[in-house]
Motif scaffolding. Structure first.
Motif, PDB file in Angstrom:
ATOM      1  N   ARG A   1       0.803  -1.231   0.000  1.00  0.00           N
ATOM      2  CA  ARG A   1       0.000   0.000   0.000  1.00  0.00           C
ATOM      3  C   ARG A   1       0.835   1.280   0.000  1.00  0.00           C
ATOM      4  NH1 ARG A   1      -3.931  -1.092  -2.389  1.00  0.00           N
ATOM      5  NH2 ARG A   1      -4.994   0.737  -1.654  1.00  0.00           N
ATOM      6  N   MET A   2       2.140   1.188  -0.260  1.00  0.00           N
ATOM      7  CA  MET A   2       3.007   2.367  -0.363  1.00  0.00           C
ATOM      8  C   MET A   2       2.535   3.203  -1.555  1.00  0.00           C
ATOM      9  SD  MET A   2       5.723   4.121   0.574  1.00  0.00           S
ATOM     10  CE  MET A   2       6.698   3.060   1.600  1.00  0.00           C
ATOM     11  N   LEU A   3       2.514   4.539  -1.407  1.00  0.00           N
ATOM     12  CA  LEU A   3       2.118   5.399  -2.505  1.00  0.00           C
ATOM     13  C   LEU A   3       3.250   5.439  -3.524  1.00  0.00           C
ATOM     14  CD1 LEU A   3      -0.021   7.318  -3.674  1.00  0.00           C
ATOM     15  CD2 LEU A   3       1.147   9.181  -2.487  1.00  0.00           C
ATOM     16  N   LEU A   4       2.950   5.089  -4.773  1.00  0.00           N
ATOM     17  CA  LEU A   4       3.939   5.033  -5.831  1.00  0.00           C
ATOM     18  C   LEU A   4       3.668   6.126  -6.856  1.00  0.00           C
ATOM     19  CD1 LEU A   4       3.820   1.170  -6.431  1.00  0.00           C
ATOM     20  CD2 LEU A   4       5.374   2.439  -4.931  1.00  0.00           C
ATOM     21  N   MET A   5       4.718   6.662  -7.449  1.00  0.00           N
ATOM     22  CA  MET A   5       4.593   7.668  -8.496  1.00  0.00           C
ATOM     23  C   MET A   5       5.165   7.053  -9.770  1.00  0.00           C
ATOM     24  SD  MET A   5       6.024  11.578  -8.588  1.00  0.00           S
ATOM     25  CE  MET A   5       7.740  11.181  -8.749  1.00  0.00           C
ATOM     26  N   TYR A   6       4.483   7.261 -10.886  1.00  0.00           N
ATOM     27  CA  TYR A   6       4.939   6.686 -12.145  1.00  0.00           C
ATOM     28  C   TYR A   6       4.608   7.630 -13.285  1.00  0.00           C
ATOM     29  CZ  TYR A   6       0.030   5.425 -12.711  1.00  0.00           C
ATOM     30  OH  TYR A   6      -1.332   5.477 -12.816  1.00  0.00           O
ATOM     31  N   GLN A   7       5.277   7.415 -14.415  1.00  0.00           N
ATOM     32  CA  GLN A   7       5.034   8.262 -15.577  1.00  0.00           C
ATOM     33  C   GLN A   7       3.655   7.977 -16.134  1.00  0.00           C
ATOM     34  OE1 GLN A   7       8.056   8.090 -18.550  1.00  0.00           O
ATOM     35  NE2 GLN A   7       7.189   9.762 -19.728  1.00  0.00           N
ATOM     36  N   TYR A   8       2.908   9.041 -16.398  1.00  0.00           N
ATOM     37  CA  TYR A   8       1.557   8.900 -16.927  1.00  0.00           C
ATOM     38  C   TYR A   8       1.593   8.086 -18.218  1.00  0.00           C
ATOM     39  CZ  TYR A   8      -3.162  10.089 -18.294  1.00  0.00           C
ATOM     40  OH  TYR A   8      -4.476  10.007 -18.652  1.00  0.00           O
ATOM     41  N   GLY A   9       0.719   7.117 -18.318  1.00  0.00           N
ATOM     42  CA  GLY A   9       0.649   6.281 -19.507  1.00  0.00           C
ATOM     43  C   GLY A   9       1.301   4.918 -19.326  1.00  0.00           C
ATOM     44  N   ALA A  10       2.060   4.728 -18.234  1.00  0.00           N
ATOM     45  CA  ALA A  10       2.696   3.432 -17.991  1.00  0.00           C
ATOM     46  C   ALA A  10       1.631   2.375 -17.711  1.00  0.00           C
ATOM     47  CB  ALA A  10       3.654   3.533 -16.815  1.00  0.00           C
ATOM     48  N   ARG A  11       1.928   1.104 -18.044  1.00  0.00           N
ATOM     49  CA  ARG A  11       0.967   0.024 -17.801  1.00  0.00           C
ATOM     50  C   ARG A  11       1.138  -0.602 -16.429  1.00  0.00           C
ATOM     51  NH1 ARG A  11       1.578  -3.544 -22.996  1.00  0.00           N
ATOM     52  NH2 ARG A  11       3.135  -2.103 -23.752  1.00  0.00           N
ATOM     53  N   SER A  12       2.326  -0.502 -15.846  1.00  0.00           N
ATOM     54  CA  SER A  12       2.557  -1.052 -14.515  1.00  0.00           C
ATOM     55  C   SER A  12       3.679  -0.288 -13.836  1.00  0.00           C
ATOM     56  CB  SER A  12       2.916  -2.542 -14.596  1.00  0.00           C
ATOM     57  OG  SER A  12       4.117  -2.714 -15.324  1.00  0.00           O
ATOM     58  N   VAL A  13       3.773  -0.452 -12.506  1.00  0.00           N
ATOM     59  CA  VAL A  13       4.818   0.196 -11.729  1.00  0.00           C
ATOM     60  C   VAL A  13       5.294  -0.784 -10.662  1.00  0.00           C
ATOM     61  CG1 VAL A  13       3.158   1.340 -10.182  1.00  0.00           C
ATOM     62  CG2 VAL A  13       5.456   2.245 -10.386  1.00  0.00           C
TER      63      VAL A  13
ATOM     64  N   ALA B   1       9.440  -0.065  -5.003  1.00  0.00           N
ATOM     65  CA  ALA B   1      10.843  -0.123  -4.577  1.00  0.00           C
ATOM     66  C   ALA B   1      10.981  -0.721  -3.183  1.00  0.00           C
ATOM     67  CB  ALA B   1      11.449   1.275  -4.596  1.00  0.00           C
ATOM     68  N   VAL B   2       9.871  -0.790  -2.430  1.00  0.00           N
ATOM     69  CA  VAL B   2       9.920  -1.325  -1.070  1.00  0.00           C
ATOM     70  C   VAL B   2       9.778  -2.845  -1.059  1.00  0.00           C
ATOM     71  CG1 VAL B   2       8.778  -1.295   1.190  1.00  0.00           C
ATOM     72  CG2 VAL B   2       9.065   0.833  -0.099  1.00  0.00           C
ATOM     73  N   CYS B   3       8.727  -3.352  -1.741  1.00  0.00           N
ATOM     74  CA  CYS B   3       8.456  -4.798  -1.668  1.00  0.00           C
ATOM     75  C   CYS B   3       8.600  -5.503  -3.018  1.00  0.00           C
ATOM     76  CB  CYS B   3       7.059  -5.038  -1.101  1.00  0.00           C
ATOM     77  SG  CYS B   3       5.719  -4.564  -2.224  1.00  0.00           S
ATOM     78  N   SER B   4       8.939  -4.778  -4.084  1.00  0.00           N
ATOM     79  CA  SER B   4       9.137  -5.317  -5.446  1.00  0.00           C
ATOM     80  C   SER B   4       7.866  -5.844  -6.105  1.00  0.00           C
ATOM     81  CB  SER B   4      10.215  -6.402  -5.444  1.00  0.00           C
ATOM     82  OG  SER B   4      11.449  -5.858  -5.055  1.00  0.00           O
ATOM     83  N   PHE B   5       6.723  -5.531  -5.585  1.00  0.00           N
ATOM     84  CA  PHE B   5       5.454  -5.949  -6.177  1.00  0.00           C
ATOM     85  C   PHE B   5       5.189  -5.095  -7.411  1.00  0.00           C
ATOM     86  CE2 PHE B   5       0.828  -6.097  -6.546  1.00  0.00           C
ATOM     87  CZ  PHE B   5       0.554  -7.439  -6.307  1.00  0.00           C
ATOM     88  N   VAL B   6       4.686  -5.677  -8.475  1.00  0.00           N
ATOM     89  CA  VAL B   6       4.351  -4.937  -9.689  1.00  0.00           C
ATOM     90  C   VAL B   6       2.840  -4.722  -9.714  1.00  0.00           C
ATOM     91  CG1 VAL B   6       4.347  -4.937 -12.213  1.00  0.00           C
ATOM     92  CG2 VAL B   6       6.318  -5.841 -10.964  1.00  0.00           C
ATOM     93  N   THR B   7       2.443  -3.455  -9.710  1.00  0.00           N
ATOM     94  CA  THR B   7       1.034  -3.088  -9.721  1.00  0.00           C
ATOM     95  C   THR B   7       0.666  -2.619 -11.119  1.00  0.00           C
ATOM     96  OG1 THR B   7       1.169  -2.384  -7.413  1.00  0.00           O
ATOM     97  CG2 THR B   7      -0.713  -1.572  -8.693  1.00  0.00           C
TER      98      THR B   7
END
Length: 146
Positions: A111-123, A126-132
């Motif tokens: 549940r860590m807040l992640l920031m990613y480039q708009y338009g990406a399909r997944s992120v 960096a904490v738990c290596s889970f791909v959302t």
């Protein structure tokens, strides 16, 4: 016996505020040692008293932005609109994105807040290596990374 009269005190002089921009100062980060430098309005460059590096002053009205270096976590200032910024401490080239170019999502695992480039399909977190997964199927398809 007559009592001597004390003279009335003279009224204080009225307060006159300083003229606009009189003594106005701005600040910038030294390009050599990263110390914060204060300089008077109208200056075109500033010489650092610590490292003697001369730093150019941005033109009046130039909008500045900030980001944290991904390599050494130093706060960097740059002219808004730049696409990348090289850190003067560790020489990492950082991608500079405007607020409308990034999006946020909570990690599907921790549940860590992640920031990613708009338009990406997944992120990837960096904490738990889970791909959302993000985008049109936001949250529908989440998988742990290998």
């Amino acid at each position: 016996m007559p009592v001597p009269l004390a003279p009335y005190p003279t009224p204080p002089a009225p307060f006159t505020p300083p003229a606009p921009n009189a003594g106005a100062q701005s600040q910038l980060v030294c390009s050599g040692c990263r110390n914060l430098l204060m300089y008077p309005a109208g200056a075109t460059s500033v010489c650092c008293a610590v490292c003697s590096t001369v730093t150019a002053v941005p033109a009046p009205g130039t909008e500045m932005a900030q980001l944290v270096c991904g390599g050494c976590h130093t706060l960097l200032m740059y002219i808004r609109g730049a696409t990348s910024v090289q850190c003067s401490c560790c020489h990492t080239v950082n991608l500079a994105m405007e607020a409308n170019q990034v999006a946020h999502v909570n990690c599907g695992s921790c549940r860590m807040l992640l920031m990613y480039q708009y338009g990406a399909r997944s992120v990837k977190c960096a904490v738990c290596s889970f791909v959302t997964s993000v985008g049109a199927s936001s949250g529908a398809e989440q998988k742990p990374s290998n």
